[in-house]
Design an enzyme around this catalytic site. Structure first.
Site, PDB file in Angstrom:
ATOM      1  N   TRP B 102     -81.606  -8.487 -51.271  1.00  0.00           N
ATOM      2  CA  TRP B 102     -81.648  -8.439 -49.870  1.00  0.00           C
ATOM      3  C   TRP B 102     -80.601  -7.638 -49.098  1.00  0.00           C
ATOM      4  O   TRP B 102     -81.005  -6.460 -48.362  1.00  0.00           O
ATOM      5  CB  TRP B 102     -81.807  -9.800 -49.101  1.00  0.00           C
ATOM      6  CG  TRP B 102     -82.943 -10.354 -49.550  1.00  0.00           C
ATOM      7  CD1 TRP B 102     -83.161 -11.458 -50.364  1.00  0.00           C
ATOM      8  CD2 TRP B 102     -84.400  -9.978 -49.249  1.00  0.00           C
ATOM      9  NE1 TRP B 102     -84.528 -11.873 -50.514  1.00  0.00           N
ATOM     10  CE2 TRP B 102     -85.231 -10.954 -49.936  1.00  0.00           C
ATOM     11  CE3 TRP B 102     -85.105  -9.079 -48.562  1.00  0.00           C
ATOM     12  CZ2 TRP B 102     -86.688 -10.910 -49.911  1.00  0.00           C
ATOM     13  CZ3 TRP B 102     -86.419  -8.938 -48.430  1.00  0.00           C
ATOM     14  CH2 TRP B 102     -87.238  -9.809 -49.187  1.00  0.00           C
ATOM     15  N   ASP B 169     -76.514 -10.899 -41.998  1.00  0.00           N
ATOM     16  CA  ASP B 169     -77.803 -11.455 -42.388  1.00  0.00           C
ATOM     17  C   ASP B 169     -77.748 -12.745 -42.711  1.00  0.00           C
ATOM     18  O   ASP B 169     -77.192 -13.128 -43.826  1.00  0.00           O
ATOM     19  CB  ASP B 169     -78.639 -10.364 -43.397  1.00  0.00           C
ATOM     20  CG  ASP B 169     -79.834 -11.333 -43.546  1.00  0.00           C
ATOM     21  OD1 ASP B 169     -80.338 -12.295 -43.197  1.00  0.00           O
ATOM     22  OD2 ASP B 169     -80.618 -10.348 -44.721  1.00  0.00           O
ATOM     23  N   LYS B 193     -86.716 -20.201 -42.929  1.00  0.00           N
ATOM     24  CA  LYS B 193     -85.950 -21.218 -43.634  1.00  0.00           C
ATOM     25  C   LYS B 193     -85.448 -22.459 -42.926  1.00  0.00           C
ATOM     26  O   LYS B 193     -85.986 -23.409 -43.078  1.00  0.00           O
ATOM     27  CB  LYS B 193     -84.679 -20.564 -44.369  1.00  0.00           C
ATOM     28  CG  LYS B 193     -84.847 -19.665 -45.732  1.00  0.00           C
ATOM     29  CD  LYS B 193     -85.313 -18.215 -45.342  1.00  0.00           C
ATOM     30  CE  LYS B 193     -85.166 -17.351 -46.429  1.00  0.00           C
ATOM     31  NZ  LYS B 193     -86.068 -17.270 -47.372  1.00  0.00           N
TER      32      LYS B 193
END
Lengths: 352, 352
Positions: B102, B169, B193
């Site tokens: 990511w 992030d 999440k």
């Protein structure tokens, strides 16, 4: 008391959709898991995405080279994705119709990436009609219009034949009427009127118009990436796609777009007839361009406002306020709105 | 059978959140309307958005000049919004840490808008550790890192002090542990999440770093527009924001971030202790960088795979597959995961 929800969006959806999506939040497909906690890569959700894409393909009778995507960010992000994907980096030029506030927002974003010619505008007349009789030659990268103007209550009754790709923001009248959808090359629509809850945006795109701009497009903004990943470039809004699928299933079950159009025209006729008959009311727009989805009107007798508002409230009518930029009233009578609710509104109007 | 949901995201949320959000889909706040059909401008939803923003402010103890936004498009859109808002148009340059897939995606997007220096990378070692000991001077427009790497199961234990704005992030470990959040200038996290359902993204931004790039930023991509409109620049994902608010309320009710961290550390310790004790298993990453959220591990005895998978299934364990790029197993033990589910997994591991 039964509520008659005339909200312009997010707006009424079929009761069945509420019941089935609430159930899926508790237990999705008998899996013992909530739809909110399942992986978007799970077999069950991949099937949801596949069916949601396929149903749009079937409902719109799309040719093979069209793709159906479910993205995030609303029409506002599409205002930007449209020029990013279609306007040439060198000397890019697009033709836009300025038929309302949302059309103007689309124009604003396109101007940041190239030249925009406004080939038709009703701005000077407070967006009270749909611009027509304009010409678009083949020097443009694409043509953009807005099929329905939620705020002003106007709707395009026909679409011009132009020699460049045709893009259309159908946020507020998608699936409300039968159209030859293959006359468009790009269609987008925030789901939150006729399709589902807020939080997901339908994009239908002809692959043949893509990849021609010479631009480096940021990944999320590139339709080709979303096509390649079958609308799973990143985690999609799982619940919102599922509730949209439920709405699409309901649409097919109740006769598809043709039957919805018939119901919509009956509702609109009932309401416009009352507006025309009743001296206390009038629409903001010209007769020929009236929308079948959003009936925007004003009360001509301000002394009756308090009484009208009170009687609406007593009748369970909700969401009837006009957009803050225009005032007055707006009855949004989307696919899921039953004619019985329109009858209640008409009877309150008749009571004045 | 009770399902133990170890999915990496979308992932487990508190049961109370499922129950309350299902109820809101049927009837929101006793209004007689579904949360899916109410206007985002309605008093009730404006209050939801306000509370959802305020709770993050309180939980993170944010200074006044920080803003809380709920946007769409996931972290993938933030990969692009970060450089758009922070990287100078002329000679822009940013420092990134490449600690996983990511992070690499974030780097890819930033490179489209300027120069990216990768000041630390563990790519050559299959992202098995967190890069450290790098230097970032003040020639950069900003510094970007990923606090937790969902796929590899690594997590930054501390954050560097650098002389430029710090962007992070936090998609997969937001609200899992106490941090001095004011050491960051931009934090973003896909909700799916620890925060809520897929379809909404938290952005926390220090207003002092904005407006300095010289760029013309497309409207939706400009944090300043979202700040000015109090996170209602366009129709937000109403349901998703509401379910996120319910999750935040639950977090506060159960002791806030500190209590969540304590529970998370106990779960992780239990599982890592078993992996270290059990000769059949090992983690993909070095010990010092192990994640408290995602425990990625491999089975060292391939002949036991069938039995292990079967016993997991019989125990109701779901979502334990490793990411398709890495293989093996991954137990995501987010905030809402009860220690009892980890105990079930550990007992299956012990049974081999």
């Amino acid at each position: 008391m039964k509520i008659h929800n005339f909200s312009a969006g997010p707006s009424i959806l079929p009761k069945e959709v509420f019941e089935q999506s609430a159930q899926a939040v508790l237990d999705f497909n008998g899996s013992g898991l909530s739809i909110l906690e399942i992986s978007h890569r799970s077999k069950d959700f991949v099937a949801v995405m596949e069916e949601a894409r396929q149903r749009v393909r079937t409902l719109m009778q799309l040719p093979e080279h069209y793709h159906v995507l479910y993205l995030a960010g609303g029409a506002s992000l599409q205002f930007l994705m449209t020029p990013y994907n279609l306007m040439k980096e060198q000397g890019g030029k697009a033709a836009y119709v300025d038929s309302g506030s949302w059309a103007a927002n689309a124009i604003k974003e396109a101007k940041k990436l190239g030249t925009v010619d406004i080939v038709g505008s009703s701005k000077e007349k407070h967006y009270s009609y749909i611009p027509k009789d304009f010409t678009v030659d083949d020097s443009y990268d694409y043509f953009h219009c807005t099929s329905n103007n939620t705020i002003y209550g106007t709707q395009m009754q026909e679409f011009p034949k132009v020699p460049v790709p045709v893009c259309c923001d159908m946020s507020s009248d998608i699936f409300s009427r039968k159209l030859d959808f293959s006359q468009f090359d790009l269609i987008y629509a925030g789901a939150q009127k006729n399709m589902g809850p807020a939080g997901v945006t339908l994009v239908v795109v002809n692959e043949q118009i893509l990849g021609k701009t010479g631009r480096t497009i940021p990944s999320y903004l590139d339709y080709q990436n979303h096509i390649a990943k079958e609308s799973m470039f990143n985690t999609p809004p799982v619940f919102n796609v599922y509730a949209t699928l439920l709405t699409l299933r309901h649409l097919e079950k109740t006769g598809g777009i043709e039957a919805a159009e018939k119901r919509n025209r009956a509702k609109a006729e009932l309401l416009y007839n009352e507006i025309d008959r009743n001296d206390h009311f009038q629409t903001f727009c010209v007769k020929e361009d009236r929308s079948v989805m959003n009936v925007s009107f004003e009360l001509l007798s301000p002394e009756l406002k308090e009484m009208f508002d009170q009687r609406c409230k007593e009748a369970g009518i909700s969401g009837l306020n006009g957009h803050r930029s225009l005032g007055g009233y707006r009855a949004s009578i989307y696919n899921a709105m039953p004619i019985e609710s329109v009858e209640v509104l008409v009877s309150v109007m008749q009571s004045l």
